[in-house]
Design a protein around this motif. Structure first.
Motif, PDB file in Angstrom:
ATOM      1  N   ALA A 106       0.853  -1.175  -0.017  1.00  0.00           N
ATOM      2  CA  ALA A 106      -0.074  -0.082  -0.053  1.00  0.00           C
ATOM      3  C   ALA A 106       0.884   1.268   0.003  1.00  0.00           C
ATOM      4  CB  ALA A 106      -0.978  -0.116   1.151  1.00  0.00           C
ATOM      5  N   ASP A 107       0.565   2.238  -0.877  1.00  0.00           N
ATOM      6  CA  ASP A 107       1.252   3.404  -1.038  1.00  0.00           C
ATOM      7  C   ASP A 107       2.668   3.346  -1.591  1.00  0.00           C
ATOM      8  OD1 ASP A 107      -0.808   4.734   0.241  1.00  0.00           O
ATOM      9  OD2 ASP A 107      -0.269   4.538   2.182  1.00  0.00           O
ATOM     10  N   ARG A 108       3.110   2.090  -1.952  1.00  0.00           N
ATOM     11  CA  ARG A 108       4.203   2.381  -2.551  1.00  0.00           C
ATOM     12  C   ARG A 108       4.259   1.196  -4.101  1.00  0.00           C
ATOM     13  NH1 ARG A 108       7.748  -2.108   0.737  1.00  0.00           N
ATOM     14  NH2 ARG A 108       6.197  -3.122   1.517  1.00  0.00           N
ATOM     15  N   LEU A 109       3.162   1.130  -4.649  1.00  0.00           N
ATOM     16  CA  LEU A 109       2.787   0.293  -5.652  1.00  0.00           C
ATOM     17  C   LEU A 109       2.137   1.037  -6.791  1.00  0.00           C
ATOM     18  CD1 LEU A 109       2.672  -2.660  -6.775  1.00  0.00           C
ATOM     19  CD2 LEU A 109       0.602  -2.762  -5.837  1.00  0.00           C
ATOM     20  N   ILE A 110       2.885   1.361  -7.847  1.00  0.00           N
ATOM     21  CA  ILE A 110       2.464   2.000  -9.094  1.00  0.00           C
ATOM     22  C   ILE A 110       2.225   1.270 -10.331  1.00  0.00           C
ATOM     23  CG2 ILE A 110       2.940   4.539  -7.542  1.00  0.00           C
ATOM     24  CD1 ILE A 110       5.167   4.648  -9.792  1.00  0.00           C
ATOM     25  N   ASN A 111       1.255   1.814 -11.106  1.00  0.00           N
ATOM     26  CA  ASN A 111       0.968   1.080 -12.562  1.00  0.00           C
ATOM     27  C   ASN A 111       0.819   2.251 -13.474  1.00  0.00           C
ATOM     28  OD1 ASN A 111       0.620  -1.026 -14.254  1.00  0.00           O
ATOM     29  ND2 ASN A 111      -1.751  -0.347 -14.171  1.00  0.00           N
ATOM     30  N   ILE A 112       1.034   1.553 -14.865  1.00  0.00           N
ATOM     31  CA  ILE A 112       0.618   2.670 -15.830  1.00  0.00           C
ATOM     32  C   ILE A 112      -0.455   2.037 -16.726  1.00  0.00           C
ATOM     33  CG2 ILE A 112       2.520   1.901 -17.368  1.00  0.00           C
ATOM     34  CD1 ILE A 112       2.733   5.178 -18.242  1.00  0.00           C
ATOM     35  N   HIS A 113      -1.430   2.857 -16.940  1.00  0.00           N
ATOM     36  CA  HIS A 113      -2.341   2.285 -17.889  1.00  0.00           C
ATOM     37  C   HIS A 113      -2.637   2.913 -19.019  1.00  0.00           C
ATOM     38  CE1 HIS A 113      -6.203  -0.019 -18.465  1.00  0.00           C
ATOM     39  NE2 HIS A 113      -6.758   0.912 -18.922  1.00  0.00           N
ATOM     40  N   PRO A 114      -2.927   2.447 -20.300  1.00  0.00           N
ATOM     41  CA  PRO A 114      -2.776   3.070 -21.791  1.00  0.00           C
ATOM     42  C   PRO A 114      -4.309   3.814 -21.705  1.00  0.00           C
ATOM     43  CG  PRO A 114      -3.045   0.744 -21.757  1.00  0.00           C
ATOM     44  CD  PRO A 114      -2.852   0.994 -20.520  1.00  0.00           C
ATOM     45  N   SER A 115      -4.671   4.549 -20.872  1.00  0.00           N
ATOM     46  CA  SER A 115      -6.030   5.357 -21.276  1.00  0.00           C
ATOM     47  C   SER A 115      -5.886   6.677 -20.289  1.00  0.00           C
ATOM     48  CB  SER A 115      -7.342   4.453 -21.085  1.00  0.00           C
ATOM     49  OG  SER A 115      -7.522   4.281 -19.609  1.00  0.00           O
ATOM     50  N   LEU A 116      -7.117   7.358 -20.405  1.00  0.00           N
ATOM     51  CA  LEU A 116      -7.110   8.556 -19.584  1.00  0.00           C
ATOM     52  C   LEU A 116      -8.241   7.927 -18.344  1.00  0.00           C
ATOM     53  CD1 LEU A 116      -7.180  11.332 -21.891  1.00  0.00           C
ATOM     54  CD2 LEU A 116      -5.284  10.865 -20.540  1.00  0.00           C
ATOM     55  N   LEU A 117      -7.692   7.386 -17.339  1.00  0.00           N
ATOM     56  CA  LEU A 117      -8.528   7.041 -16.312  1.00  0.00           C
ATOM     57  C   LEU A 117      -9.257   7.883 -15.825  1.00  0.00           C
ATOM     58  CD1 LEU A 117      -6.238   4.082 -14.531  1.00  0.00           C
ATOM     59  CD2 LEU A 117      -8.177   3.692 -16.227  1.00  0.00           C
ATOM     60  N   PRO A 118     -10.692   7.652 -15.397  1.00  0.00           N
ATOM     61  CA  PRO A 118     -11.262   6.449 -15.145  1.00  0.00           C
ATOM     62  C   PRO A 118     -11.795   5.719 -16.396  1.00  0.00           C
ATOM     63  CG  PRO A 118     -12.621   8.423 -14.399  1.00  0.00           C
ATOM     64  CD  PRO A 118     -11.420   8.840 -14.844  1.00  0.00           C
ATOM     65  N   ALA A 119     -11.529   6.563 -17.624  1.00  0.00           N
ATOM     66  CA  ALA A 119     -12.114   5.702 -18.722  1.00  0.00           C
ATOM     67  C   ALA A 119     -11.347   4.958 -19.276  1.00  0.00           C
ATOM     68  CB  ALA A 119     -12.046   6.882 -19.899  1.00  0.00           C
ATOM     69  N   PHE A 120     -12.049   3.583 -19.848  1.00  0.00           N
ATOM     70  CA  PHE A 120     -11.297   2.471 -20.219  1.00  0.00           C
ATOM     71  C   PHE A 120     -10.330   1.830 -19.391  1.00  0.00           C
ATOM     72  CE2 PHE A 120     -12.270   5.635 -23.750  1.00  0.00           C
ATOM     73  CZ  PHE A 120     -13.250   5.051 -24.113  1.00  0.00           C
ATOM     74  N   ALA A 121     -10.884   1.533 -18.113  1.00  0.00           N
ATOM     75  CA  ALA A 121      -9.954   0.570 -17.187  1.00  0.00           C
ATOM     76  C   ALA A 121     -10.113  -0.773 -17.950  1.00  0.00           C
ATOM     77  CB  ALA A 121     -10.576   0.541 -16.053  1.00  0.00           C
ATOM     78  N   GLY A 122      -9.326  -1.532 -17.693  1.00  0.00           N
ATOM     79  CA  GLY A 122      -9.029  -3.175 -18.190  1.00  0.00           C
ATOM     80  C   GLY A 122      -8.481  -3.137 -19.334  1.00  0.00           C
ATOM     81  N   LEU A 123      -8.912  -4.138 -20.222  1.00  0.00           N
ATOM     82  CA  LEU A 123      -8.296  -4.483 -21.681  1.00  0.00           C
ATOM     83  C   LEU A 123      -8.691  -3.625 -22.795  1.00  0.00           C
ATOM     84  CD1 LEU A 123      -7.625  -8.329 -21.016  1.00  0.00           C
ATOM     85  CD2 LEU A 123      -6.289  -6.377 -20.313  1.00  0.00           C
ATOM     86  N   HIS A 124      -8.254  -3.637 -23.831  1.00  0.00           N
ATOM     87  CA  HIS A 124      -8.469  -3.388 -25.125  1.00  0.00           C
ATOM     88  C   HIS A 124      -8.778  -1.830 -25.295  1.00  0.00           C
ATOM     89  CE1 HIS A 124      -8.487  -7.836 -26.188  1.00  0.00           C
ATOM     90  NE2 HIS A 124      -9.614  -7.769 -25.094  1.00  0.00           N
ATOM     91  N   THR A 125      -7.976  -1.103 -24.414  1.00  0.00           N
ATOM     92  CA  THR A 125      -8.358   0.239 -24.169  1.00  0.00           C
ATOM     93  C   THR A 125      -8.411   0.987 -25.525  1.00  0.00           C
ATOM     94  OG1 THR A 125      -5.971   0.850 -23.947  1.00  0.00           O
ATOM     95  CG2 THR A 125      -7.524   0.342 -21.940  1.00  0.00           C
ATOM     96  N   HIS A 126      -7.443   0.839 -26.635  1.00  0.00           N
ATOM     97  CA  HIS A 126      -7.331   1.695 -27.599  1.00  0.00           C
ATOM     98  C   HIS A 126      -8.341   1.257 -28.395  1.00  0.00           C
ATOM     99  CE1 HIS A 126      -3.586   2.946 -26.092  1.00  0.00           C
ATOM    100  NE2 HIS A 126      -3.060   1.597 -26.147  1.00  0.00           N
ATOM    101  N   GLN A 127      -8.697   0.146 -28.748  1.00  0.00           N
ATOM    102  CA  GLN A 127     -10.040  -0.302 -29.542  1.00  0.00           C
ATOM    103  C   GLN A 127     -11.239   0.125 -29.007  1.00  0.00           C
ATOM    104  OE1 GLN A 127      -9.960  -2.829 -32.252  1.00  0.00           O
ATOM    105  NE2 GLN A 127     -12.136  -1.990 -32.553  1.00  0.00           N
ATOM    106  N   ARG A 128     -11.404   0.302 -27.755  1.00  0.00           N
ATOM    107  CA  ARG A 128     -12.820   0.903 -27.060  1.00  0.00           C
ATOM    108  C   ARG A 128     -12.601   2.400 -27.386  1.00  0.00           C
ATOM    109  NH1 ARG A 128     -11.437  -1.389 -21.590  1.00  0.00           N
ATOM    110  NH2 ARG A 128     -13.308  -0.197 -20.886  1.00  0.00           N
TER     111      ARG A 128
END
Length: 194
Positions: A106-128
């Motif tokens: 907690a508070d020391r785990l980070i991620n990068i996601h290929p969308s402008l969250l909160p839009a398109f969480a999960g998979l197939h972000t670009h397609q969606r």
């Protein structure tokens, strides 16, 4: 020294961008921080070779060798904790992590996601994004919480969606921005870490 442990499953291009920035900006001297280890759930992940070439310790924890998600996460956690991490960075790590694992970091785990969250969480972000007719796409660096692709946002980059874009062309443009904002977000985090 604040240790960074990076988790990858594939080419490790975001990991490589972070390692490059750490070298260019001399993080050991300027931020008292270093990339201590790169760990993958796949032995053939291309990023492992790249990390080894940079003299970074690597390890493989193969998820297929464990009977459950919990057992895998426990083994992964053990491997990560050997390096006393100030920060654990998910860089194309394609496993859903258990709540217990997320809580442990907690508070020391980070991620990068290929969308402008909160839009398109999960998979197939670009397609969606293309199917939705979005004019803009992008990438988000966020702290990881038990809910997938949620958690406080640390950085975002916006890219225009161009006429004729395919998921592939859009992904390439977004990835360029990922390589810019992820190392910056890591550096910013380390500056404020105690």
């Amino acid at each position: 020294m604040k240790n960074i442990v990076i988790l990858i499953s594939g080419s490790g291009s975001n990991m490589a961008a972070i390692v490059r920035r750490a070298q260019q900006e001399d993080w050991p001297r300027r931020l008292d921080a270093q990339v201590a280890a790169v760990i993958s759930n796949k032995a053939d992940a291309r990023g492992l070779q790249l990390a080894r070439e940079q003299g970074i310790v690597t390890a493989v924890v193969d998820h297929k060798a464990f009977p459950s998600r919990e057992a895998f996460d426990a083994a992964l956690q053990h491997e990560i904790d050997c390096h006393d991490p100030a920060l654990v960075v998910l860089a194309g790590f394609m496993r859903i992590l258990t709540a217990g694992f997320v809580q442990h970091y907690a508070d020391r785990l980070i991620n990068i996601h290929p969308s402008l969250l909160p839009a398109f969480a999960g998979l197939h972000t670009h397609q969606r994004a293309l199917e939705a007719g979005c004019k803009f796409a992008g990438a988000t660096v966020h702290q990881v919480t038990a809910e997938l692709d949620h958690g406080p946002i640390l950085a975002q980059a916006v890219v225009p969606v161009l006429p004729g874009d395919t998921p592939g062309t859009l992904a390439t443009r977004v990835l360029t921005q990922e390589h810019r904002i992820y190392p910056q977000a890591v550096a910013d985090f380390l500056r404020h870490a105690h």
